[in-house]
Design an enzyme around this catalytic site. Structure first.
Site, mmCIF file in Angstrom:
data_model
loop_
_atom_site.group_PDB
_atom_site.id
_atom_site.type_symbol
_atom_site.label_atom_id
_atom_site.label_comp_id
_atom_site.label_asym_id
_atom_site.label_seq_id
_atom_site.Cartn_x
_atom_site.Cartn_y
_atom_site.Cartn_z
ATOM 1 C CG MET A 120 -1.973 -1.220 1.161
ATOM 2 S SD MET A 120 -2.942 -1.034 2.717
ATOM 3 C CE MET A 120 -1.792 -1.519 3.950
ATOM 4 N N GLY A 208 1.504 4.312 4.587
ATOM 5 C CA GLY A 208 2.404 3.342 3.852
ATOM 6 C C GLY A 208 2.550 2.235 4.579
ATOM 7 C CB SER A 209 1.681 -0.210 5.743
ATOM 8 O OG SER A 209 0.336 0.281 5.269
ATOM 9 N NE ARG A 210 5.047 -7.572 2.409
ATOM 10 C CZ ARG A 210 6.170 -7.982 2.287
ATOM 11 N NH1 ARG A 210 7.421 -7.362 2.007
ATOM 12 N NH2 ARG A 210 6.446 -9.548 2.691
#
Length: 250
Positions: A120, A208-210
């Site tokens: 993301m 912001g990440s996953r």
């Protein structure tokens, strides 16, 4: 539209609307607006005030929370996150999702499974959703680093939160929220013992990440590397279905 039954035969009414802003983000947006107005109206520092006002709009956009139409079919696993499918690989599930945690509830079995990693960016919606309907059996938070979430080793070294969901028939699916370079807090909306529906909001990761999803044994990915997913809508897999799917970027 929220809660309305829609189908693939044309039943239901839809209309475009601005997405709502999740309450978790409203306070940050309002603080940024207040600071920008301070510089614009009281200090007359337009060189600072206008960029801050633009930043305020960006903060509101980051925390947008659009409605999603979730397919209701027991065998389907829907995406828990918006973003880019950055990795698809065969891996062992995290130990935190496998080991006996003393609760008497089984974790994921040993052995490699398909892991789908969804990256993301700051431009994606960051509300995460349950991939299946069931009961939250585990929610394990682990502190860690804040390296680029697009790297494979982020699954083991970054700050992360593992979630295990169990369906009524005993099928269990684990997924992991992983912080990235800018993310500094994983916010859960659920706790162990909660019952969730497929596509229900379960948390968010700031900036912001996953998200990694571990499909059950014998289930292949229905998404392709490089494909974009929509949380609650994109079907990642169908339980018990294995098939090679190929695609071409264009």
């Amino acid at each position: 539209m929220a809660g309305e039954l829609l189908d693939n035969q044309g039943r239901g009414d839809v209309a475009w609307s601005f997405p709502s802003i999740h309450p978790e983000g409203r306070k940050y947006g309002l603080i940024a607006v207040g600071i920008s107005l301070l510089f614009l109206l009281l200090l007359d520092w337009e060189i600072v005030g206008w960029p801050l006002l633009v930043l305020s709009a960006g903060i509101f956009a980051f925390f947008r929370d659009p409605e999603r139409v979730v397919p209701h079919e027991d065998s389907l696993i829907v995406s828990p996150a918006d973003g880019l499918v950055s990795l698809i690989s065969q891996v062992e599930p995290p130990e935190e999702l496998k080991i006996d945690d003393g609760s008497g509830i089984e974790g994921l079995p040993d052995g490699p499974v398909t892991r789908i990693s969804i990256f993301m960016s700051v431009f994606d919606v960051h509300i995460n959703r349950a991939p299946i309907a069931g009961v939250i059996r585990r929610l394990v938070y682990l502190p860690g680093k804040f390296m680029n979430a697009d790297l494979d080793k982020a699954s083991e070294e970054n700050e992360r939160q593992h979630i295990l969901v169990e369906r009524a028939d005993g099928t269990r699916i684990g997924f992991t929220q992983i912080a990235g370079l800018l993310a500094r807090r994983i916010v859960p909306f659920v706790k162990p013992g909660d019952t969730v529906g497929a596509g229900q909001r379960v948390g968010l990761i700031r900036f912001g990440s996953r998200v990694d999803v571990y499909l059950p044994v014998g289930t292949d990915s229905k998404v392709l590397l490089g494909q974009r997913c929509i949380a609650g809508e994109t079907v990642l897999g169908e339980i018990g279905t294995r098939k090679l799917i190929e695609g071409v970027s264009q």
